[in-house]
Design a protein around this motif. Structure first.
Motif, PDB file in Angstrom:
ATOM      1  N   VAL A 226       0.837  -1.201   0.000  1.00 23.38           N
ATOM      2  CA  VAL A 226       0.000   0.000   0.000  1.00 23.38           C
ATOM      3  C   VAL A 226       0.878   1.261   0.000  1.00 23.38           C
ATOM      4  N   ALA A 227       2.170   1.075   0.178  1.00 23.71           N
ATOM      5  CA  ALA A 227       3.086   2.229   0.154  1.00 23.71           C
ATOM      6  C   ALA A 227       4.499   1.701  -0.079  1.00 23.71           C
ATOM      7  N   SER A 228       5.112   2.083  -1.203  1.00 24.86           N
ATOM      8  CA  SER A 228       6.468   1.615  -1.532  1.00 24.86           C
ATOM      9  C   SER A 228       7.394   2.802  -1.766  1.00 24.86           C
ATOM     10  N   VAL A 229       8.644   2.632  -1.346  1.00 23.22           N
ATOM     11  CA  VAL A 229       9.640   3.687  -1.535  1.00 23.22           C
ATOM     12  C   VAL A 229      10.934   3.055  -2.039  1.00 23.22           C
ATOM     13  N   ALA A 230      11.553   3.694  -3.019  1.00 30.16           N
ATOM     14  CA  ALA A 230      12.914   3.316  -3.426  1.00 30.16           C
ATOM     15  C   ALA A 230      13.775   4.561  -3.255  1.00 30.16           C
ATOM     16  N   MET A 231      14.996   4.349  -2.770  1.00 28.38           N
ATOM     17  CA  MET A 231      15.870   5.494  -2.530  1.00 28.38           C
ATOM     18  C   MET A 231      17.298   5.170  -2.955  1.00 28.38           C
ATOM     19  N   LEU A 232      17.986   6.209  -3.417  1.00 30.34           N
ATOM     20  CA  LEU A 232      19.400   6.069  -3.786  1.00 30.34           C
ATOM     21  C   LEU A 232      20.161   7.240  -3.172  1.00 30.34           C
ATOM     22  N   VAL A 233      21.331   6.942  -2.613  1.00 30.38           N
ATOM     23  CA  VAL A 233      22.197   7.993  -2.062  1.00 30.38           C
ATOM     24  C   VAL A 233      23.580   7.824  -2.681  1.00 30.38           C
ATOM     25  N   ALA A 234      24.152   8.931  -3.184  1.00 29.26           N
ATOM     26  CA  ALA A 234      25.519   8.898  -3.729  1.00 29.26           C
ATOM     27  C   ALA A 234      26.325  10.034  -3.116  1.00 29.26           C
ATOM     28  N   ASN A 235      27.583   9.783  -2.816  1.00 31.42           N
ATOM     29  CA  ASN A 235      28.516  10.780  -2.268  1.00 31.42           C
ATOM     30  C   ASN A 235      27.909  11.623  -1.145  1.00 31.42           C
ATOM     31  N   PRO A 236      27.457  10.996  -0.053  1.00 26.66           N
ATOM     32  CA  PRO A 236      26.687  11.740   0.958  1.00 26.66           C
ATOM     33  C   PRO A 236      27.440  12.882   1.637  1.00 26.66           C
ATOM     34  N   VAL A 237      28.782  12.790   1.750  1.00 22.97           N
ATOM     35  CA  VAL A 237      29.479  13.824   2.536  1.00 22.97           C
ATOM     36  C   VAL A 237      29.838  15.074   1.734  1.00 22.97           C
ATOM     37  N   ASP A 238      29.785  14.991   0.415  1.00 26.65           N
ATOM     38  CA  ASP A 238      30.216  16.136  -0.396  1.00 26.65           C
ATOM     39  C   ASP A 238      28.990  16.837  -1.010  1.00 26.65           C
ATOM     40  N   PRO A 239      28.618  18.026  -0.476  1.00 27.62           N
ATOM     41  CA  PRO A 239      27.393  18.693  -0.963  1.00 27.62           C
ATOM     42  C   PRO A 239      27.433  18.984  -2.463  1.00 27.62           C
ATOM     43  N   ARG A 240      28.652  19.133  -3.034  1.00 34.32           N
ATOM     44  CA  ARG A 240      28.708  19.485  -4.458  1.00 34.32           C
ATOM     45  C   ARG A 240      28.386  18.297  -5.363  1.00 34.32           C
ATOM     46  N   SER A 241      28.765  17.111  -4.904  1.00 38.07           N
ATOM     47  CA  SER A 241      28.541  15.962  -5.795  1.00 38.07           C
ATOM     48  C   SER A 241      27.477  15.003  -5.268  1.00 38.07           C
ATOM     49  N   ARG A 242      26.936  15.280  -4.079  1.00 33.72           N
ATOM     50  CA  ARG A 242      26.023  14.268  -3.544  1.00 33.72           C
ATOM     51  C   ARG A 242      24.680  14.273  -4.289  1.00 33.72           C
TER      52      ARG A 242
ATOM     53  N   ALA B 125      13.459  17.483   3.667  1.00 35.38           N
ATOM     54  CA  ALA B 125      13.188  16.714   2.438  1.00 35.38           C
ATOM     55  C   ALA B 125      11.902  15.904   2.578  1.00 35.38           C
ATOM     56  N   LEU B 126      11.706  15.299   3.755  1.00 34.42           N
ATOM     57  CA  LEU B 126      10.484  14.496   3.954  1.00 34.42           C
ATOM     58  C   LEU B 126       9.236  15.387   3.959  1.00 34.42           C
ATOM     59  N   ASP B 127       9.375  16.594   4.507  1.00 36.36           N
ATOM     60  CA  ASP B 127       8.243  17.542   4.457  1.00 36.36           C
ATOM     61  C   ASP B 127       7.913  17.910   3.010  1.00 36.36           C
ATOM     62  N   ARG B 128       8.959  18.135   2.230  1.00 37.62           N
ATOM     63  CA  ARG B 128       8.738  18.470   0.803  1.00 37.62           C
ATOM     64  C   ARG B 128       8.080  17.305   0.078  1.00 37.62           C
ATOM     65  N   MET B 129       8.505  16.082   0.436  1.00 37.66           N
ATOM     66  CA  MET B 129       7.906  14.901  -0.197  1.00 37.66           C
ATOM     67  C   MET B 129       6.412  14.871   0.117  1.00 37.66           C
ATOM     68  N   THR B 130       6.079  15.087   1.384  1.00 37.19           N
ATOM     69  CA  THR B 130       4.669  15.047   1.787  1.00 37.19           C
ATOM     70  C   THR B 130       3.863  16.094   1.029  1.00 37.19           C
TER      71      THR B 130
ATOM     72  N   GLU C 224      14.148  15.612  -3.557  1.00 39.22           N
ATOM     73  CA  GLU C 224      15.555  15.384  -3.937  1.00 39.22           C
ATOM     74  C   GLU C 224      16.345  16.691  -3.940  1.00 39.22           C
ATOM     75  N   GLU C 225      15.669  17.748  -4.382  1.00 35.67           N
ATOM     76  CA  GLU C 225      16.351  19.053  -4.479  1.00 35.67           C
ATOM     77  C   GLU C 225      16.862  19.558  -3.129  1.00 35.67           C
ATOM     78  N   VAL C 226      16.147  19.217  -2.059  1.00 38.03           N
ATOM     79  CA  VAL C 226      16.543  19.679  -0.723  1.00 38.03           C
ATOM     80  C   VAL C 226      17.974  19.235  -0.411  1.00 38.03           C
ATOM     81  N   PHE C 227      18.352  18.058  -0.884  1.00 36.12           N
ATOM     82  CA  PHE C 227      19.687  17.526  -0.572  1.00 36.12           C
ATOM     83  C   PHE C 227      20.799  18.224  -1.352  1.00 36.12           C
ATOM     84  N   ARG C 228      20.427  19.131  -2.254  1.00 31.94           N
ATOM     85  CA  ARG C 228      21.465  19.889  -2.974  1.00 31.94           C
ATOM     86  C   ARG C 228      21.928  21.082  -2.154  1.00 31.94           C
ATOM     87  N   ARG C 229      21.201  21.381  -1.054  1.00 33.99           N
ATOM     88  CA  ARG C 229      21.582  22.523  -0.229  1.00 33.99           C
ATOM     89  C   ARG C 229      22.905  22.236   0.495  1.00 33.99           C
TER      90      ARG C 229
END
Ligand SMILES: Cc1cc2nc3c(=O)[nH]c(=O)nc-3n(C[C@H](O)[C@H](O)[C@H](O)COP(=O)(O)OP(=O)(O)OC[C@H]3O[C@@H](n4cnc5c(N)ncnc54)[C@H](O)[C@@H]3O)c2cc1C
Length: 303
Positions: free
Chosen positions: A204-220, A256-261, A240-245
């Motif tokens: 009834v609710a599915s999520v897929a997520m991917l994270v790349a380069n979490p520590v570097d804000p420029r490339s994450r 990010a979760l608030d934006r998703m909602t 997703e855009e929130v994580f570019r900050r």
């Protein structure tokens, strides 16, 4: 509910051995034809008289549609008639490919049971067009390209453009889904899939997520895709855009979760299986847990 009918309606049966032959049959019969892949869905729909095609076109013997192939730097190509269990077995024997497309692997290995996974195909799962199909969120996550063919030629689309809602696809009666192409994911990325399956068989609710380069804000990069809670799969780019900050990735999660909602709440399904409120909450909880899991796997690797 089981079917009141013990037999199938009458139909002609064709088993083309080439794509060209299959496309010619589709061009000839159009709406009177139905494609048969694994038959898990189609045979049930025919038993229930939800569909009564004049001709059933079995695509399983077309070698091009059974491909499962990974090429470094290019990505993974899945023929539409590749069975779910063939894909997970291929990934089991190619652990690097399995880790690259982990969210897809986790989703496919949890479809129904082995008996069904041995028959059902990736193309059939996509084309059944019900919101809970487990392939949807991972295919949105990996920017999968769907190759569609007819006698007039070929076109390419994405899962979010292809699946319009329950029972609705952007697919003309003379068209066939030929393959699904998943480009290489970002380097050093981790991904995962999560679903909520209550007393019914389906999520009834599915999520897929991917994270790349979490520590570097420029490339994450963080990608989030949802399905089952919404009529069609969605890549939640607003979140997703929130994580570019700038800033620590962990501090961005709540925003990010608030934006998703706010991005998806008007679209969430309300039905007797689960309320919209519950589905939305479960998307958030699963996204939170997936995020922590993926981040932990980076930390563990770095010791
Ligand atoms: C008991 C049970 C439990 C299940 N649990 C799950 C689950 O946990 N998760 C999940 O995701 N699914 C689940 N399913 C659904 C199942 O995965 C799908 O029915 C199956 O994937 C359909 O694949 P198929 O190859 O059998 O398709 P088929 O039944 O052959 O086809 C399905 C539909 O797609 C069309 N089609 C098939 N291939 C193509 C193509 N290449 N181009 C154009 N149209 C095409 C057919 O004409 C038909 O309309 C379950 C089903 C059952 C019966």
């Amino acid at each position: 509910m089981s079917s009141p009918y013990a037999t199938l309606p009458e139909f002609e049966y064709a088993r083309p051995s080439t794509l060209e032959e299959a496309l010619k049959l589709l061009a000839k019969y159009g709406e009177e034809a139905k494609v048969l892949a694994g038959g898990v869905g189609l045979i049930t729909f025919m038993l229930e008289r939800l569909v009564s095609p004049r001709i059933v076109i079995d695509i399983k013997k077309i070698p091009e549609l059974r491909r499962i192939e990974y090429t470094e730097g290019k990505g993974l190509v899945l023929g539409a008639a590749a069975r779910i269990s063939e894909i997970t077995r291929y990934m089991d024997s190619n652990p690097r490919v399995r880790e690259k497309y982990r969210a897809l692997y986790e989703a496919l290995s949890r479809i129904a049971d082995l008996q069904i996974r041995n028959r059902a195909t990736i193309g059939g799962n996509i084309c059944e067009a019900l919101p809970f199909m487990d392939s949807y969120a991972p295919l949105a996550l990996f920017d999968a390209k769907l190759r569609i063919a007819s006698v007039e030629g070929e076109r390419e689309t994405t899962i979010t453009d292809f699946v319009k809602g329950p029972g609705f696809l952007d697919l003309a009666p003379n068209e066939l889904l030929v393959s699904i192409e998943l480009p290489d994911p970002p380097r050093e990325s981790r991904s995962g899939f999560s679903k909520i399956v209550p007393a019914i068989e389906y999520s009834v609710a599915s999520v897929a997520m991917l994270v790349a380069n979490p520590v570097d804000p420029r490339s994450r990069e963080v990608r989030i895709a949802v399905s089952a809670a919404t009529p069609a799969p969605i890549r939640v780019r607003e979140a997703e855009e929130v994580f570019r900050r700038e800033g620590d990735i962990v501090d961005l999660l709540d925003a990010a979760l608030d934006r998703m909602t706010s991005a998806i709440k008007e679209l969430v399904i309300e039905d007797p299986y689960a309320s919209a409120e519950y589905r939305l909450e479960m998307l958030k909880v699963q996204a939170y847990i997936l995020f922590k899991r993926l981040l932990d796997s980076f930390l563990q690797e770095r010791g």
